[in-house]
Design an enzyme around this catalytic site. Structure first.
Site, PDB file in Angstrom:
ATOM      1  N   ASP A   1       0.832  -1.199   0.000  1.00  0.00           N
ATOM      2  CA  ASP A   1       0.000   0.000   0.000  1.00  0.00           C
ATOM      3  C   ASP A   1       0.867   1.251   0.000  1.00  0.00           C
ATOM      4  O   ASP A   1       1.575   1.537   0.960  1.00  0.00           O
ATOM      5  CB  ASP A   1      -0.891   0.020   1.256  1.00  0.00           C
ATOM      6  CG  ASP A   1      -1.801   1.234   1.284  1.00  0.00           C
ATOM      7  OD1 ASP A   1      -2.930   1.130   0.764  1.00  0.00           O
ATOM      8  OD2 ASP A   1      -1.381   2.294   1.803  1.00  0.00           O
TER       9      ASP A   1
ATOM     10  N   TYR B   1       3.067   9.837  -0.738  1.00  0.00           N
ATOM     11  CA  TYR B   1       4.169   9.294   0.071  1.00  0.00           C
ATOM     12  C   TYR B   1       5.521   9.499  -0.619  1.00  0.00           C
ATOM     13  O   TYR B   1       6.563   9.257  -0.008  1.00  0.00           O
ATOM     14  CB  TYR B   1       3.983   7.798   0.370  1.00  0.00           C
ATOM     15  CG  TYR B   1       2.700   7.425   1.087  1.00  0.00           C
ATOM     16  CD1 TYR B   1       1.873   8.393   1.642  1.00  0.00           C
ATOM     17  CD2 TYR B   1       2.308   6.094   1.212  1.00  0.00           C
ATOM     18  CE1 TYR B   1       0.692   8.052   2.283  1.00  0.00           C
ATOM     19  CE2 TYR B   1       1.129   5.740   1.861  1.00  0.00           C
ATOM     20  CZ  TYR B   1       0.321   6.724   2.382  1.00  0.00           C
ATOM     21  OH  TYR B   1      -0.846   6.376   3.013  1.00  0.00           O
TER      22      TYR B   1
ATOM     23  N   LYS C   1      -2.736   5.758  -4.368  1.00  0.00           N
ATOM     24  CA  LYS C   1      -3.853   6.670  -4.092  1.00  0.00           C
ATOM     25  C   LYS C   1      -3.678   8.003  -4.818  1.00  0.00           C
ATOM     26  O   LYS C   1      -2.551   8.471  -4.999  1.00  0.00           O
ATOM     27  CB  LYS C   1      -3.960   6.935  -2.577  1.00  0.00           C
ATOM     28  CG  LYS C   1      -3.868   5.668  -1.741  1.00  0.00           C
ATOM     29  CD  LYS C   1      -4.073   5.909  -0.261  1.00  0.00           C
ATOM     30  CE  LYS C   1      -3.688   4.685   0.543  1.00  0.00           C
ATOM     31  NZ  LYS C   1      -2.256   4.632   0.915  1.00  0.00           N
TER      32      LYS C   1
HETATM   33  N1  LIG Z   1      -5.209   6.372   3.683  1.00  0.00           N
HETATM   34  C1  LIG Z   1      -4.623   7.107   4.600  1.00  0.00           C
HETATM   35  O1  LIG Z   1      -4.980   8.261   4.822  1.00  0.00           O
HETATM   36  C2  LIG Z   1      -3.510   6.539   5.393  1.00  0.00           C
HETATM   37  C3  LIG Z   1      -2.956   5.345   5.020  1.00  0.00           C
HETATM   38  N2  LIG Z   1      -1.935   4.783   5.736  1.00  0.00           N
HETATM   39  C4  LIG Z   1      -1.427   3.463   5.290  1.00  0.00           C
HETATM   40  O2  LIG Z   1      -1.492   2.530   6.387  1.00  0.00           O
HETATM   41  C5  LIG Z   1      -0.182   2.012   6.637  1.00  0.00           C
HETATM   42  C6  LIG Z   1       0.017   1.672   8.112  1.00  0.00           C
HETATM   43  O3  LIG Z   1      -0.163   2.775   8.928  1.00  0.00           O
HETATM   44  P1  LIG Z   1       1.021   3.635   9.547  1.00  0.00           P
HETATM   45  O4  LIG Z   1       0.572   5.033   9.589  1.00  0.00           O
HETATM   46  O5  LIG Z   1       2.267   3.369   8.807  1.00  0.00           O
HETATM   47  O6  LIG Z   1       1.152   3.157  11.051  1.00  0.00           O
HETATM   48  P2  LIG Z   1       1.132   1.735  11.808  1.00  0.00           P
HETATM   49  O7  LIG Z   1      -0.048   1.767  12.725  1.00  0.00           O
HETATM   50  O8  LIG Z   1       1.293   0.606  10.855  1.00  0.00           O
HETATM   51  O9  LIG Z   1       2.395   1.849  12.753  1.00  0.00           O
HETATM   52  C7  LIG Z   1       3.703   1.887  12.248  1.00  0.00           C
HETATM   53  C8  LIG Z   1       4.643   2.079  13.455  1.00  0.00           C
HETATM   54  O10 LIG Z   1       4.658   0.904  14.266  1.00  0.00           O
HETATM   55  C9  LIG Z   1       5.987   0.400  14.383  1.00  0.00           C
HETATM   56  N3  LIG Z   1       5.887  -1.072  14.369  1.00  0.00           N
HETATM   57  C10 LIG Z   1       5.553  -1.865  13.323  1.00  0.00           C
HETATM   58  N4  LIG Z   1       5.486  -3.155  13.702  1.00  0.00           N
HETATM   59  C11 LIG Z   1       5.790  -3.190  15.026  1.00  0.00           C
HETATM   60  C12 LIG Z   1       5.883  -4.249  15.973  1.00  0.00           C
HETATM   61  N5  LIG Z   1       5.635  -5.518  15.627  1.00  0.00           N
HETATM   62  N6  LIG Z   1       6.225  -3.927  17.247  1.00  0.00           N
HETATM   63  C13 LIG Z   1       6.470  -2.640  17.604  1.00  0.00           C
HETATM   64  N7  LIG Z   1       6.394  -1.596  16.740  1.00  0.00           N
HETATM   65  C14 LIG Z   1       6.053  -1.875  15.459  1.00  0.00           C
HETATM   66  C15 LIG Z   1       6.739   0.970  13.208  1.00  0.00           C
HETATM   67  O11 LIG Z   1       8.112   1.158  13.493  1.00  0.00           O
HETATM   68  P3  LIG Z   1       9.296   0.525  12.568  1.00  0.00           P
HETATM   69  O12 LIG Z   1       9.023   0.900  11.155  1.00  0.00           O
HETATM   70  O13 LIG Z   1      10.541   1.147  13.130  1.00  0.00           O
HETATM   71  O14 LIG Z   1       9.229  -0.954  12.820  1.00  0.00           O
HETATM   72  C16 LIG Z   1       6.054   2.339  13.041  1.00  0.00           C
HETATM   73  O15 LIG Z   1       6.606   3.265  13.963  1.00  0.00           O
HETATM   74  C17 LIG Z   1       0.737   3.121   6.116  1.00  0.00           C
HETATM   75  O16 LIG Z   1       2.066   2.701   5.950  1.00  0.00           O
HETATM   76  C18 LIG Z   1       0.031   3.515   4.843  1.00  0.00           C
HETATM   77  O17 LIG Z   1       0.285   2.583   3.824  1.00  0.00           O
HETATM   78  C19 LIG Z   1      -1.449   5.397   6.866  1.00  0.00           C
HETATM   79  C20 LIG Z   1      -1.941   6.609   7.264  1.00  0.00           C
HETATM   80  C21 LIG Z   1      -3.027   7.274   6.575  1.00  0.00           C
HETATM   81  O1  LIG Z   2      -2.045   8.488   3.938  1.00  0.00           O
HETATM   82  C1  LIG Z   2      -1.845   9.429   4.645  1.00  0.00           C
HETATM   83  C2  LIG Z   2      -0.860   9.380   5.731  1.00  0.00           C
HETATM   84  O2  LIG Z   2      -1.153  10.266   6.734  1.00  0.00           O
HETATM   85  C3  LIG Z   2      -1.177  11.579   6.333  1.00  0.00           C
HETATM   86  C4  LIG Z   2      -1.477  12.410   7.522  1.00  0.00           C
HETATM   87  O3  LIG Z   2      -0.362  12.605   8.319  1.00  0.00           O
HETATM   88  C5  LIG Z   2      -2.152  11.822   5.215  1.00  0.00           C
HETATM   89  O4  LIG Z   2      -1.541  12.618   4.279  1.00  0.00           O
HETATM   90  C6  LIG Z   2      -2.590  10.679   4.464  1.00  0.00           C
HETATM   91  O5  LIG Z   2      -3.916  10.497   4.645  1.00  0.00           O
END
Ligand SMILES: NC(=O)C1=CN([C@@H]2O[C@H](COP(=O)(O)OP(=O)(O)OC[C@H]3O[C@@H](n4cnc5c(N)ncnc54)[C@H](OP(=O)(O)O)[C@@H]3O)[C@@H](O)[C@H]2O)C=CC1
Ligand SMILES: O=C1CO[C@H](CO)[C@@H](O)[C@@H]1O
Length: 283
Positions: free
Chosen positions: A44, A49, A74
């Site tokens: 994803d 990004y 996206k």
């Molecule tokens: N549509 C939207 O608006 C959005 C979409 N997204 C999507 O969702 C995905 C996931 O959400 P995201 O915001 O990245 O956050 P997450 O909730 O997946 O959390 C990621 C964090 O957790 C840590 N982590 C991962 N696995 C573990 C573990 N097993 N134990 C302890 N810590 C852990 C990572 O650190 P480390 O990397 O150091 O392991 C990082 O700091 C994004 O990458 C993106 O693709 C995210 C936000 C908004």
């Molecule tokens: O995917 C995303 C990750 O988070 C951001 C917010 O900090 C947004 O830009 C977006 O929705």
């Protein structure tokens, strides 16, 4: 790996890999290579990004056949509208070095989303993308999109984790045959989620980590989850959730953690106007 079926019959893995906040291209490329090697098939990303090129490089280097992968990207707000969407889609496809996408989402419910949706339907009908959907759409916006266009999104990707469970929205989406996908399954670690007492107790009982419990809880509820990590051992940990099941009492205990509030942004917050204006993508 378990797959779910979208409303157009296309299969999507219930567990995938997210690449938000991987701005370092070498790190992102290596992370995606590691994730695919671990077994993840759903990746994803998003135009906003700024790492689609790195994801594309990793896909090429992974050696895994394209049809085994499920690639999501996206459309960003500043690309909303019919013509802009067509151009942004092609730009994403070129950066990813692919000739089709599995899932294309409207990232946020702002701008000319009807023009975007019309363009996306055409891309879908031309076979350039296997499914189209939305992200961060509240039920009222989903309803608005459907009633104005007659075309039901396959997926709505929204913030979903133990502190913001989205139960009512999930029901609304299920009733309308739209797959719910969780972003931020760990709430990005906010509010000490990995050390939460309720989750820690459940994890100890099953000899699993709290991260595994959160992902199991989501996928067991039928929610697609896309955890992010740059560490290979965590990728493996997060992938290893299909050898146990949470009984009803554990599922009920996790329900008590719901605050019904976003930990990130409320789309009706007036500050969103400033926030969005600071995040224009250059074409
Ligand atoms: N549509 C939207 O608006 C959005 C979409 N997204 C999507 O969702 C995905 C996931 O959400 P995201 O915001 O990245 O956050 P997450 O909730 O997946 O959390 C990621 C964090 O957790 C840590 N982590 C991962 N696995 C573990 C573990 N097993 N134990 C302890 N810590 C852990 C990572 O650190 P480390 O990397 O150091 O392991 C990082 O700091 C994004 O990458 C993106 O693709 C995210 C936000 C908004
Ligand atoms: O995917 C995303 C990750 O988070 C951001 C917010 O900090 C947004 O830009 C977006 O929705």
């Amino acid at each position: 790996m378990k797959n779910i079926k979208l409303n157009n019959g296309v299969e999507m893995p219930i567990l995938g890999f997210g690449v938000f906040q991987m701005q370092d291209m070498a790190e992102c490329e290596q992370a995606v290579i590691d994730a695919i090697e671990t077994g993840y098939r759903l990746i994803d990303t998003a135009a906003s990004y700024m790492n689609e090129q790195a994801v594309g490089n990793a896909i090429k280097k992974s050696g895994v056949a394209r049809e085994e992968l499920f690639i999501t990207t996206k459309l960003w707000v500043s690309d909303a509208g019919y013509e802009n969407t067509k151009a942004a889609f092609q730009k994403s496809l070129d950066s990813l070095q692919l000739d089709y996408l599995d899932l294309y989402l409207i990232h946020q419910p702002y701008g000319d989303i009807y023009g975007s949706w019309r363009a996306m339907q055409e891309l879908y009908q031309e076979g350039k993308v296997r499914a189209i959907g939305v992200s961060n759409f509240h039920p009222d916006r989903v309803m608005d999109l459907i009633t104005n266009t007659g075309f039901i999104p396959a997926v709505n990707q929204i913030e979903t984790h133990p502190f913001h469970q989205q139960k009512e929205t999930q029901k609304f989406l299920e009733d309308n045959n739209i797959q719910i996908e969780s972003w931020g399954p760990f709430a990005e670690g906010k509010n000490d989620i990995f050390k939460n007492e309720v989750l820690t107790k459940i994890a100890a009982k099953h000899n699993k980590s709290t991260a595994q419990v959160m992902l199991r809880w989501l996928t067991q509820r039928g929610v697609v989850a896309i955890p992010k990590s740059v560490r290979k051992e965590r990728m493996a940990e997060n992938f290893n959730i299909f050898d146990f099941e949470l009984p009803a009492d554990d599922m009920n205990s996790i329900q008590t953690l719901d605050t019904n509030e976003s930990l990130f942004f409320d789309h009706r917050d007036p500050n969103m106007v400033k926030w969005l204006s600071e995040r224009k993508l250059s074409r």
